[in-house]
Design an enzyme around this catalytic site. Structure first.
Site, short mmCIF file in Angstrom:
data_model
loop_
_atom_site.label_atom_id
_atom_site.label_comp_id
_atom_site.label_asym_id
_atom_site.label_seq_id
_atom_site.Cartn_x
_atom_site.Cartn_y
_atom_site.Cartn_z
N LYS A 76 58.10 84.29 7.73
CA LYS A 76 57.69 85.64 7.71
C LYS A 76 57.42 86.40 9.03
O LYS A 76 56.77 85.60 9.68
CB LYS A 76 56.61 85.79 6.60
N SER A 156 54.58 92.07 0.13
CA SER A 156 55.30 92.33 1.04
C SER A 156 56.18 91.32 1.66
O SER A 156 57.25 91.37 2.49
CB SER A 156 54.22 92.49 2.46
N SER A 180 50.93 89.64 -2.09
CA SER A 180 52.34 89.57 -1.21
C SER A 180 53.02 88.36 -1.47
O SER A 180 54.34 88.33 -0.88
CB SER A 180 52.03 90.10 0.14
#
Lengths: 492, 485
Positions: A76, A156, A180
């Site tokens: 990420k 997210s 997320s």
């Protein structure tokens, strides 16, 4: 090759049936082929991945190959990676190349993992749709039956979830502040775990809300997540909130079963508005666990309804302060202007997207003199009550089972314009974040449109092993082998 | 009470002052990073990624800074809080990398304490300490390096400061000066802050208001960042006078932050209350509450050095010196140590007389300090020993001490080199006296007719003739005998 899991790829590499270079090249080719449509990567690090793969092959030829040797992962783009651009999917860090490595990615590298690149996310991890990214939205590889409408992957960690679902990486790292990891895992039909707060170091991970942010793995299976979490977790003296206790061998807990395990079903997670598909799947999950020998217990978490509003106060208060450092003075993008205040305004206006600006403003507001007691202080008190809810429940039961999200993935075009409607996506995931307890999401079935739905298991502090054991039982029962419309395997 | 009163047109005004002192903690590393906390260095060479507020960087508390704060708290006879907490103070400035300063707002590590001050008239007052907390210093903005741009030096960013807040107990510029001197003295004794105001390692914010006797407090103004004790005293004086003038003209004093301009000897408004920052304090989520253990605190207490007050009392008792003398000797630890070394090997009374007299005079004259003095404790001790064993007399000793400061030679070397050994040969002294008496027959006659005062004249003449080297007691004794003949 596309049906490989992290665990089976590891076995194949160990047995020399597959080389790390072959494996890496396969994923790099898949990314080139499919990611134009999915947009799950912000940066692909081809050269580094290949060099890493060659080094891994050399190590695999010896007896000293570390646990993740040669396994290609996506990171990420919130984890700082030494010498590799790290953007948080924000314009303000569009060209930021950190000269340091986050502890979580250091741990993965030390265990021999290969990084394919950096995964797209909602800007600064603020969002549940992955539509706030400065690098464009991520498209969910899944489609509704007989529809070409593009769906959101959740957020997210939308890029991380979509890439795993589409077969563009064996596993990815995510971060979870209010859901997320779990919500995009549910939207994309994969598995993801947010471990106990303090289990993974936050050092070198770009902060959204420090008291909630927690890294975790996202992968296809429970076993893959167990393997990855064992590498990512651990005490770090560089993070004062990381906890000094040994990391168990999570893999060993996978086949423990649930015989005698008490599973709590919190009544507050069944609002009238819960879609029938989700309610039915939840009941199905309950049945799987009961059939495997677990005892089902109704429990109450009475402060659940305050979870969302208090979360949005605490998280945004912290975010408003955490994001103050992006001022254009020392690193990141700068828009020059006449005075220092004008420089701040111009830089931050150009650098931050609308949602980030909204959250900074709200966070600033709740901390302001005259409002602090009514909002921030009150929210902290409610947070304690939410924690107490979980502690009380965990005196009666070992784990809790709930839906992960109140809906399946929705279309980009269906994204509500009212931010509060979007925030409601986090309704089932936020309470565990507020309490700091571990929680995972696993794909449990499809809805009437053929979209994946997730179920969430929540456990006691540092009892990730119980989650993996219960999750593994459900995974076997669910037998979720559905593939999304966009999948590397489908085109190979 | 110091009785400092401003006589206004409407009657006498009393001043009310509280001080916030920022004292830089002596430690190798910064409060939350491993970067060097040393003063100076090329700009931006003592900066870690944490200090520069890079993404993902996290603070980790430096235990030594905590120990220093606790030591200081103990030195101020203050409560030590076993639980304290760090808060973020949010504001934007170019030399504040994180966009917030980590400080202790709601739960400081040290609570109420006290500082005893002594005023010139000998009276003693106790100034309350409200609290002491730990916080990060900011960096330095330099606006004078370039016509259009400002430069930032982050060497200081993140260095540990102790903010020591006094109660509004101070009633005169003199008391403010005495408080700051005493505080600095305690910090230096403890080794927790070097108290160097020129280098900025100790700075004061001064809160000033005025009122009529018996009134509640009136509005105060805060004068920021005053960097010398003298300026603090001047700032209080001019600010109090300014406020009295406003009140007496029928106006009201606005609560605001002001700056002291020592060149023009005035304070100027920096920002009004309306422009005051809303710092949006909240607990720093990157740091856990700071928990320390009673045993650890007691360990630090047991290892504390002797503090000025205790040292004073002990010196008075052990060496029989006066309250005034003990005060001067304990201003700095080095002076007290110097004195004790000398006093242990000499007559302690003789030692204090010489140190406070000729020795300090020589230090002042040569610009030396107790540390840089060319005459060490052992050297002074040798000189005093020469007086005590009558090798030289006091007058000659002064000359020898000057020579010691100039040449660095030891007392005995100088005495030998210059042939200053005292004459104790009664025959030689008697012969000299007889010569003097016969040379001054007229004076001798006057003496004999009752002019006793001339005794001193004969002593002087004898000493002069013997170049000061005669033993004064012997001269007296022999003169009495010979005059009686």
């Amino acid at each position: 090759m596309h049906d490989l899991t992290l665990a089976s790829a590891r076995k194949a590499l160990r047995e020399r049936r597959l080389s790390a270079v072959e494996l890496t090249d396969h994923f790099l080719a898949s990314i080139r082929k499919f990611d134009g449509e999915i947009n799950s990567f912000v940066t692909v690090t081809e050269d580094q991945a290949r060099a890493g793969a060659r080094a891994a092959d050399a190590l695999l030829a010896t007896d000293n190959a570390p646990s993740l040797c040669g396994l290609p992962l996506g990171i990420k783009d919130l984890f700082c990676t030494n010498g590799v651009r790290t953007t948080a999917s924000s314009n303000i860090l569009r060209n930021f190349v950190p000269p340091y490595e986050s502890t979580v990615t250091s741990n993965l590298l030390a265990d021999g993992a290969i990084f394919l690149g950096k995964m797209n996310l909602d800007e600064f991890a603020m969002g549940s749709t992955n539509m706030t990214s400065a690098f464009g939205p991520v498209t969910n590889p899944w489609r509704r039956k007989n529809s070409d409408v593009k769906l959101v992957p959740g957020g997210s960690s939308g890029g991380s979830a979509a890439a795993v679902a589409a077969g563009l990486a064996l596993g990815t790292t995510g971060t979870d502040t209010g859901g997320s990891i779990r919500q995009p895992a549910a939207f994309c039909g994969i598995t993801g775990i947010k471990p106990t707060y303090g289990r993974c170091s936050r050092f070198g991970t770009i902060a959204f809300a420090s008291s909630l942010d927690q890294a975790g793995p996202m992968a296809r299976t429970m076993e893959d997540c167990a393997i990855l979490l064992e590498s990512m977790a651990g005490f770090d003296p560089k993070d004062s909130t990381s906890v000094d206790r040994p990391v168990p061998r999570y893999e060993d807990a996978l086949e423990r079963g649930v015989k005698g395990l008490k599973v709590g079903i919190p009544r507050e997670y069944r609002p009238d508005t819960l879609p029938a598909d989700i309610a039915a799947l939840w009941d199905q999950g309950i049945a799987w666990l009961r059939d495997a020998g677990a005892e089902i217990v109704d429990v109450s978490l009475p402060h659940t309804k305050y979870g969302l509003p208090t979360y949005y106060i605490v998280a945004l208060a912290e975010a408003s302060s955490n994001l103050a450092r992006y001022d254009g003075v020392r690193f990141g993008e700068r828009v020059d202007a006449g005075t220092l205040d004008e420089l701040y305004e111009a830089t931050r206006h150009a650098g931050f997207g609308e949602e980030v600006r909204r959250r900074i403003l709200m966070g600033t507001y709740v901390l302001s003199s005259g409002y602090y007691d009514a909002y921030y202080l009150r929210a902290q008190k409610v947070r304690t009550l939410i924690q107490r809810d979980f502690l009380n429940a965990f005196e009666k039961v070992d784990v809790l089972l709930t839906p992960t999200a109140p809906s399946a993935a929705f279309a980009h075009s269906e994204r509500p314009t009212d931010p509060v409607q979007i925030y409601l996506n986090d309704i089932f995931t936020v309470p565990a974040s507020m309490a700091g307890v571990p929680a995972l999401s696993l794909p449990a079935g499809l809805d009437h449109d053929g979209l994946p739905l997730g179920l969430q298991l929540i456990g006691r502090y540092f009892e990730e092993e119980t989650l993996f054991a219960a999750g593994r039982v459900m995974e076997k029962a669910a037998g979720f082998t559905h593939k999304p419309a966009l999948h590397a395997g489908a085109f190979a | 009470m110091s009785g400092y009163i401003i006589e206004g047109a409407t009657g006498p005004w009393e001043i009310v002052v509280g001080l916030e002192v920022h004292a830089q903690v002596i430690s190798h590393a910064k409060l939350f990073s491993g970067a060097s906390a040393e003063y100076g260095g090329e700009p931006n060479t003592h900066v870690s990624l944490i200090d520069a507020g890079f993404p993902g960087m996290l603070p980790v508390i430096n235990a030594e800074c905590v120990a220093q704060a606790v030591r200081t708290g103990l030195g101020l006879n203050a409560q030590i809080h076993l639980m304290s907490r760090f808060d973020r103070k949010n504001y934007f400035y170019a030399d504040l990398p994180q966009g917030y300063q980590i400080s202790q707002f709601a739960h400081p590590i040290v609570g109420e304490g006290q500082v005893e001050i002594e005023l010139a008239n000998g009276s003693v007052r106790h100034i309350g300490v409200t609290r002491l907390h730990l916080e990060q210093d900011a960096g330095k903005s330099m606006h004078d390096q370039d016509p259009t741009r400002s430069f930032i030096d982050l060497n200081r960013a993140g260095v540990a400061l102790m903010e020591i807040v006094s109660e509004p107990d101070i009633r005169s510029p003199e008391e403010a000066g005495a408080y700051l001197r005493k505080l600095r003295q305690i910090l230096r004794y403890l080794g927790t802050c070097d108290g160097n105001m020129e280098e900025g390692s100790m700075r004061a914010d001064v809160n000033v208001s005025v009122r009529k006797a018996g009134e509640e407090y009136r509005t105060r103004c805060e004068i920021k960042n005053v960097n010398s004790i003298r300026y603090v005293m001047q700032a209080i004086e001019v600010e109090a006078a300014r406020q009295v003038e406003i009140w007496e003209a029928g106006g009201t004093v606005d609560q605001e932050t002001r700056l002291f301009d020592h060149v023009r000897s005035e304070t100027r408004s920096l920002r009004s209350k309306e422009d005051a920052h809303d710092y949006r304090y909240f607990p720093d989520p990157d740091l856990l509450p700071l928990l320390i253990e009673r045993d650890w605190v007691e360990g630090l207490r047991a290892a504390l050095p002797e503090l000025p007050e205790a040292k004073r009392e002990r010196l008075e008792k052990t060496y029989g010196i006066s309250r005034y003398e003990s005060g001067v000797l304990t201003v700095e630890q080095g002076i007290a140590d110097f004195y004790e070394t000398v006093a242990k090997g000499s007559d302690p009374r003789l030692a204090v007389t010489w140190m406070l007299g000729d020795f300090f005079a020589a230090l002042n004259r040569t610009g030396a300090t107790i540390e840089t003095s060319p005459v060490k404790a052992e050297g002074l001790m040798e000189l005093l020993a020469l007086i005590t064993d009558s090798t030289i007399n006091g007058k000659i000793a002064k000359e020898v001490l000057e020579d010691m400061f100039e040449t660095g030679d030891s007392a005995s070397v100088i005495v030998e080199r210059k042939g200053l050994r005292q004459v104790t040969d009664t025959g030689a002294i008697e012969a000299e006296i007889r010569t003097i008496l016969s040379a001054h027959a007229d004076k001798l006659a006057e003496y004999k007719s009752g002019k006793d005062k001339l005794f001193g004249f004969f002593v002087g003449q004898t000493m002069k003739a013997m170049k000061g080297k005669a033993n004064p007691a012997m001269v007296n004794e022999l003169l009495v005998k010979l005059l009686a003949e």
